[in-house]
Structures are given as C-alpha cells and as structure tokens.
Design a protein around this motif. Structure first.
Motif, PDB file in Angstrom:
ATOM      1  N   ASP A  80       0.833  -1.207   0.000  1.00  0.00           N
ATOM      2  CA  ASP A  80       0.000   0.000   0.000  1.00  0.00           C
ATOM      3  C   ASP A  80       0.870   1.260   0.000  1.00  0.00           C
ATOM      4  O   ASP A  80       0.634   2.195  -0.781  1.00  0.00           O
ATOM      5  CB  ASP A  80      -0.932   0.009   1.211  1.00  0.00           C
ATOM      6  CG  ASP A  80      -2.036  -1.024   1.114  1.00  0.00           C
ATOM      7  OD1 ASP A  80      -2.303  -1.507  -0.013  1.00  0.00           O
ATOM      8  OD2 ASP A  80      -2.634  -1.355   2.154  1.00  0.00           O
ATOM      9  N   ALA A 115       1.389   3.943  -3.012  1.00  0.00           N
ATOM     10  CA  ALA A 115       1.020   5.333  -2.705  1.00  0.00           C
ATOM     11  C   ALA A 115       2.145   6.281  -3.100  1.00  0.00           C
ATOM     12  O   ALA A 115       1.894   7.397  -3.591  1.00  0.00           O
ATOM     13  CB  ALA A 115       0.702   5.479  -1.225  1.00  0.00           C
ATOM     14  N   ARG A 118       1.959   6.888  -6.770  1.00  0.00           N
ATOM     15  CA  ARG A 118       0.890   7.838  -7.098  1.00  0.00           C
ATOM     16  C   ARG A 118       1.338   9.266  -6.808  1.00  0.00           C
ATOM     17  O   ARG A 118       0.967  10.206  -7.539  1.00  0.00           O
ATOM     18  CB  ARG A 118      -0.379   7.489  -6.322  1.00  0.00           C
ATOM     19  CG  ARG A 118      -1.038   6.184  -6.779  1.00  0.00           C
ATOM     20  CD  ARG A 118      -2.452   6.046  -6.226  1.00  0.00           C
ATOM     21  NE  ARG A 118      -2.471   5.947  -4.775  1.00  0.00           N
ATOM     22  CZ  ARG A 118      -2.359   4.804  -4.094  1.00  0.00           C
ATOM     23  NH1 ARG A 118      -2.214   3.660  -4.738  1.00  0.00           N
ATOM     24  NH2 ARG A 118      -2.408   4.802  -2.769  1.00  0.00           N
ATOM     25  N   HIS A 119       2.118   9.458  -5.774  1.00  0.00           N
ATOM     26  CA  HIS A 119       2.676  10.775  -5.463  1.00  0.00           C
ATOM     27  C   HIS A 119       3.529  11.278  -6.631  1.00  0.00           C
ATOM     28  O   HIS A 119       3.396  12.436  -7.061  1.00  0.00           O
ATOM     29  CB  HIS A 119       3.502  10.659  -4.172  1.00  0.00           C
ATOM     30  CG  HIS A 119       4.590  11.671  -4.023  1.00  0.00           C
ATOM     31  ND1 HIS A 119       4.348  13.006  -3.757  1.00  0.00           N
ATOM     32  CD2 HIS A 119       5.958  11.542  -4.106  1.00  0.00           C
ATOM     33  CE1 HIS A 119       5.510  13.656  -3.683  1.00  0.00           C
ATOM     34  NE2 HIS A 119       6.490  12.802  -3.896  1.00  0.00           N
ATOM     35  N   GLU A 156      -1.351  -0.294 -11.381  1.00  0.00           N
ATOM     36  CA  GLU A 156      -1.670   1.006 -10.779  1.00  0.00           C
ATOM     37  C   GLU A 156      -1.478   2.127 -11.792  1.00  0.00           C
ATOM     38  O   GLU A 156      -2.279   3.059 -11.869  1.00  0.00           O
ATOM     39  CB  GLU A 156      -0.789   1.236  -9.556  1.00  0.00           C
ATOM     40  CG  GLU A 156      -1.234   2.369  -8.654  1.00  0.00           C
ATOM     41  CD  GLU A 156      -2.481   2.037  -7.855  1.00  0.00           C
ATOM     42  OE1 GLU A 156      -3.091   2.977  -7.321  1.00  0.00           O
ATOM     43  OE2 GLU A 156      -2.845   0.850  -7.772  1.00  0.00           O
ATOM     44  N   HIS A 173       6.173  10.150   3.663  1.00  0.00           N
ATOM     45  CA  HIS A 173       5.666   9.207   2.664  1.00  0.00           C
ATOM     46  C   HIS A 173       5.575   7.780   3.205  1.00  0.00           C
ATOM     47  O   HIS A 173       4.947   6.923   2.579  1.00  0.00           O
ATOM     48  CB  HIS A 173       6.544   9.231   1.406  1.00  0.00           C
ATOM     49  CG  HIS A 173       6.497  10.536   0.680  1.00  0.00           C
ATOM     50  ND1 HIS A 173       5.329  11.058   0.147  1.00  0.00           N
ATOM     51  CD2 HIS A 173       7.484  11.445   0.407  1.00  0.00           C
ATOM     52  CE1 HIS A 173       5.597  12.218  -0.423  1.00  0.00           C
ATOM     53  NE2 HIS A 173       6.880  12.478  -0.279  1.00  0.00           N
TER      54      HIS A 173
END
Length: 380
Positions: free
Chosen positions: A56, A60, A63-64, A100, A327
């Motif tokens: 996860d 993430a 995606r940042h 993703e 992060h």
C-alpha cells in the motif's frame, strides 16, 4: 527551535516550498523517477530472507510521483534490485505498479534483468533469464528497460558476447526499449561491462548495439557519473534515440543541454526531489533555462551527498528522506539496508533537504530527525 546535529546546531525551516502546479504535463523533457520500495516493518524476517514489502505504501509513493507529472522507472536499482529485492519480489512489484499506472494514467517503465540467476550461468541461460523478465514486463503493459546484468558480465568473454546477447533481446522486444548502462560505482559486479574496462572501447560496443537496432531502442540511460562521456554518447546516437541522463552528479546541466542537444532524465535522485524536479522542468517548458537551473542547481549538493561513495548505498538516504517527508511511517528497508549509512551522513542529508524546502511538513521531519538522534545516542 535549534536541533543539535552531529555536524553542529541547525535551525530548521518552518514552512515548505509551495510546489502546487497546474496539472499540465511535462512537455520539453521526458522525466522518470526511479522509485524506492517501502519495507513492511512488522515482518519477522532476517536480512537474508525474501523482502517483505508494504504494498500500500509502495504504490502510494508511486501515485505521489505520477501526481506531479513524473514517470516512474520501476524495479530498478533504486528499488534495491539485487540489494534486498529478489526477482520474485521485483516481479510482483512490476505487476502491481503497472496495474496502478494503468488505473491512474501514469507513465511507467520497468527494469528487465537476470537476477533470477543466483549462481554462475551460461550465455544461453542469461538470454533465457532476460527473455523471461522481458515477457513479464511487456505483458504488464509497461515499457521495458534492459538493465545491465551481473550474470552477463560474468559469462561474457568479450564484446561479441554482448553484441549477440543484446541483438537477440532486441529482436524479441515487441516495442522499443531503454538500454541501461550502470557503472561499477553503482554495482562493482558490473566492472568491464560491454566487454572492456576501457570506457572508450565499451562505449563503441554500446553504440554499435544501438546503431544496429535503432528501431528497437527508444533511448539509453547512462549511469556513469561522467557528464562529458554522456554528452559525447548523446551526440553520437542515431536520430530518434533519446538519451536519459542517469548522472546524479551533473543532471541540471545535462537536462538543460546545449546548442547540440539535451538529455531527458531517469534518475534515482528524482525520488526525493520529485515535486521540485517537476517544477523545474515546467519552468524549462517555458524556455527559461536560467530559471530551470536556478531551481535545480541548488539540489546538486544534496544529490552528491546521497550518492557519495560507496555510491550503491544511496538508497539508504533516499528512503530516509521519504520517511522524514511523511511518505512512510518508518525508516526500515528491505535487506536491513537502513544501517548502510552513518548517523552523521543521515543528519547532513536532513539538513540539506530541509534547506531546500523538500519536506511537506517541516515540523514532522524535525521530530523524526530528533527521534533518530535519540535512538542513536546523538545530539538533539
């Protein structure tokens, strides 16, 4: 409030840089950040066990990077390929990140190597290992990056073995790939890659591979920390083949370019610098080269610090800064690599990054730096 670092007292900044942007795509350069993986800190494993990844948090972070307009270079050296992340873990990372990327519309390219080979291998075995990984990357829908192979470096007898191996792989590729030349400062097992320790001879072999298959090579990534050599190679590329700089010491000047061309970017330092790097390229998109350099030049001191010898341990600083930036919730790395840099090294990285305004929440970064100092018995 002053924080007492090993190098001396430091006054942390209280506000971050404002790096909000319009959402416009980067236009003048193609820019990839090689991204790190986030370990699962609760896994009861030893450094010799297969990596336990926090999927996860890992996704993430990608995606940042995508949110700022950067591409993600996946399962590369920055993701600890061969330094904590084995092929099984890398394959899962590629599958998950490619899915993703498709879901959010992000650009992704993935590393293809031979790290499923764990002992001495023949050239046919090296080719088969490359083919297995190339098939997985292409099936995932990602662009392939043909990485340098420790197994090929060990098995090859000379330049012809490299030429034949890469020709075979490029014929197999369904879409143009990126060729990656990773120098021995990043991985000592790659000394003498392309069949010679003489860099001029190695460069000639590298360029011959490209010249014989220009339609199968989207670009090259050179990670030799030698700006003059990169510029020389860049000027000798066939038309339409891009140069992606992998020079974490000299990237501002190489990306800015000169009257005879420029480099795109595929950089590990753009993991911690992601938003700032994207902002700099957007400035460059307007034609403002001086403004671009004014933004990016001050980051070189941090990059040179993170990538100082032994360069291969730069990943420790990258993950450390990701923790300080919020992060991820911990400073744990696959393979236990969080121990690879000293407390003074990490404290200096914190100071340089904070001076740049890289931390979205400076008080959080300061609190985490203080906690690390306490754990290590350092100053506070």
């Amino acid at each position: 409030m002053t924080i007492h670092l090993p190098q001396g007292p430091y006054e942390p900044r209280s506000t971050p840089l404002d790096l909000t942007h319009s959402g416009a795509a980067l236009a003048s350069r193609t820019v990839f950040s090689a991204a790190h993986v986030v370990a699962d800190p609760g896994a009861d494993i030893s450094p010799d066990d297969p990596a336990a990844v926090d999927w996860d948090a890992t996704l993430a972070f990608r995606r940042h990077l995508w949110s700022h307009g950067l591409g993600v270079a996946e399962a590369m050296d920055t993701a600890q390929r061969g330094m904590g992340l084995d092929w099984a873990g890398a394959a899962e990372l590629i599958r998950r990140s490619a899915a993703e990327a498709k879901a959010v519309g992000g650009r992704i390219a993935c590393g293809v190597g031979t790290d499923q080979l764990t002992g001495p291998a023949t050239l046919p075995e090296v080719r088969a290992a490359y083919e297995e990984q190339l098939a997985l990357v292409e099936e995932s829908g990602a662009q392939a990056i043909l990485m340098a192979s420790r197994a090929l470096a060990a098995a090859a007898k000379g330049p012809e073995d490299y030429l034949e191996t890469y020709a075979h792989l490029l014929r197999q590729a369904t879409e143009p790939v990126v060729l990656h030349w990773l120098g021995p400062m990043f991985d000592p097992a790659l000394e003498g890659y392309w069949g010679s320790a003489d860099l001029d001879a190695a460069t000639d072999t590298f360029l011959k591979v490209i010249a014989e298959h220009p339609d199968k090579v989207d670009g090259i990534k050179i990670s030799l920390l030698d700006a003059e050599r990169e510029i020389d190679v860049r000027r000798r590329l066939p038309g339409g083949v891009r140069c992606y700089t992998g020079d974490d010491f000299n990237y501002p000047e190489l990306i800015a370019g000169d009257e005879r061309g420029f480099s795109h970017a595929l950089l590990g330092i753009f993991d911690p610098l992601g938003p700032l790097a994207a902002h700099a390229v957007r400035v460059l998109d307007t034609g403002d080269v001086e403004g671009f350099r004014a933004v990016l030049d001050p980051t070189v001191e941090l990059s040179r610090h993170l990538f100082q010898a032994p360069t291969r341990f730069y990943k420790t600083g990258v993950v450390f800064l990701a923790w300080l930036a919020g992060h991820q919730d911990h400073f744990t790395m696959v393979g236990g690599l969080q121990s690879a840099r000293s407390l003074p090294h990490l404290a200096k990285a914190y100071e340089l990054a904070d001076r740049l305004g890289l931390f979205p929440d400076p008080p959080l970064a300061e609190a985490r730096m203080r906690a690390l100092l306490t754990v290590h018995g350092g100053s506070r």
